[in-house]
Design an enzyme around this catalytic site. Sequence first.
Site, mmCIF file in Angstrom:
data_model
loop_
_atom_site.group_PDB
_atom_site.id
_atom_site.type_symbol
_atom_site.label_atom_id
_atom_site.label_comp_id
_atom_site.label_asym_id
_atom_site.label_seq_id
_atom_site.Cartn_x
_atom_site.Cartn_y
_atom_site.Cartn_z
ATOM 1 N N HIS A 17 26.183 -2.622 6.421
ATOM 2 C CA HIS A 17 27.203 -2.236 5.431
ATOM 3 C C HIS A 17 28.043 -3.460 5.034
ATOM 4 C CE1 HIS A 17 27.122 1.923 7.496
ATOM 5 N NE2 HIS A 17 26.615 2.116 6.293
ATOM 6 N N LYS A 41 33.331 17.199 12.405
ATOM 7 C CA LYS A 41 32.371 17.777 13.346
ATOM 8 C C LYS A 41 30.934 17.275 13.126
ATOM 9 C CE LYS A 41 31.870 21.922 10.660
ATOM 10 N NZ LYS A 41 31.790 23.309 10.512
ATOM 11 N N ARG A 90 17.583 0.125 1.638
ATOM 12 C CA ARG A 90 16.631 -0.374 2.628
ATOM 13 C C ARG A 90 15.230 0.010 2.171
ATOM 14 N NH1 ARG A 90 20.274 2.560 6.924
ATOM 15 N NH2 ARG A 90 20.468 3.711 4.976
ATOM 16 N N SER A 128 23.598 3.771 10.721
ATOM 17 C CA SER A 128 24.625 4.250 11.654
ATOM 18 C C SER A 128 24.036 5.285 12.600
ATOM 19 C CB SER A 128 25.797 4.863 10.886
ATOM 20 O OG SER A 128 26.401 3.900 10.070
HETATM 21 P P1 ADP Z 1 25.660 7.830 3.333
HETATM 22 O O1 ADP Z 1 25.905 8.957 4.268
HETATM 23 O O2 ADP Z 1 26.252 8.007 1.977
HETATM 24 O O3 ADP Z 1 24.229 7.316 3.264
HETATM 25 P P2 ADP Z 1 26.163 5.503 4.916
HETATM 26 O O4 ADP Z 1 27.444 5.118 5.547
HETATM 27 O O5 ADP Z 1 25.037 5.836 5.826
HETATM 28 O O6 ADP Z 1 26.542 6.669 3.953
HETATM 29 O O7 ADP Z 1 25.674 4.362 3.936
HETATM 30 C C1 ADP Z 1 26.453 3.931 2.854
HETATM 31 C C2 ADP Z 1 25.623 3.032 1.971
HETATM 32 O O8 ADP Z 1 25.254 1.860 2.690
HETATM 33 C C3 ADP Z 1 24.315 3.637 1.489
HETATM 34 O O9 ADP Z 1 24.053 3.135 0.186
HETATM 35 C C4 ADP Z 1 23.299 3.108 2.457
HETATM 36 O O10 ADP Z 1 22.017 3.066 1.882
HETATM 37 C C5 ADP Z 1 23.852 1.707 2.687
HETATM 38 N N1 ADP Z 1 23.417 1.152 3.964
HETATM 39 C C6 ADP Z 1 23.456 1.719 5.183
HETATM 40 N N2 ADP Z 1 22.942 0.908 6.133
HETATM 41 C C7 ADP Z 1 22.548 -0.227 5.470
HETATM 42 C C8 ADP Z 1 21.893 -1.443 5.860
HETATM 43 N N3 ADP Z 1 21.519 -1.646 7.125
HETATM 44 N N4 ADP Z 1 21.648 -2.364 4.916
HETATM 45 C C9 ADP Z 1 22.004 -2.135 3.633
HETATM 46 N N5 ADP Z 1 22.591 -1.016 3.185
HETATM 47 C C10 ADP Z 1 22.868 -0.063 4.087
#
Ligand code: ADP
Length: 159
Positions: A17, A41, A90, A128
């Site tokens: 991120h 939750k 990704r 995550s």
């Molecule tokens: P969501 O629940 O909206 O997917 P996330 O917090 O999982 O929220 O991800 C937010 C954004 O960051 C999304 O566009 C996701 O694809 C991107 N993202 C998550 N992990 C990575 C990573 N390792 N590299 C690049 N982008 C990422």
Amino acid sequence: MTTALYPGSFDPITNGHLDIATRAAKLFEKVVIGVYDIPAKHLLFTTEERVGMAKQAVANLGNVEVMPYNGLTVSFAREIGAQTLVRGLRVGADFEREFEMALMNKELSPDCELVCLMSNLKYQFLSSSLLKEVANLGGAIDKFVPKAVAEALKKKVLG
Ligand code: ADP
């Protein structure tokens, strides 16, 4: 001023991120990391905790702010004057969902554009949810997240 909104759950914020936020900060005058205020939750960390960790992680980026939000992402974007949404892609996993969401967002708010940044090769595998799974099973997570996040995650998992 060109403002971009980088929305997500950030449960918790990872180096993947952060890489996207750092690169977006070079493209836009201001970047707001929007943390979905989803009922806690479903998530490991509360909204307050997720916002706090993200704020700490981007403290060195002068033009990046972190804000929690409720409701439609495009409505929040309009509220803060963001013309563009930023998302990270990704290999494989993200494209279809992002494409679908982008088309829906375009219907809801035709003026709002989406910019997808390709994930850095070294963070392609990092999510995550996988991170939480590894932490839960006692695996080493330190190299995937900022130090404060690793500590918070270990504490949460142990507690
Ligand atoms: P969501 O629940 O909206 O997917 P996330 O917090 O999982 O929220 O991800 C937010 C954004 O960051 C999304 O566009 C996701 O694809 C991107 N993202 C998550 N992990 C990575 C990573 N390792 N590299 C690049 N982008 C990422």
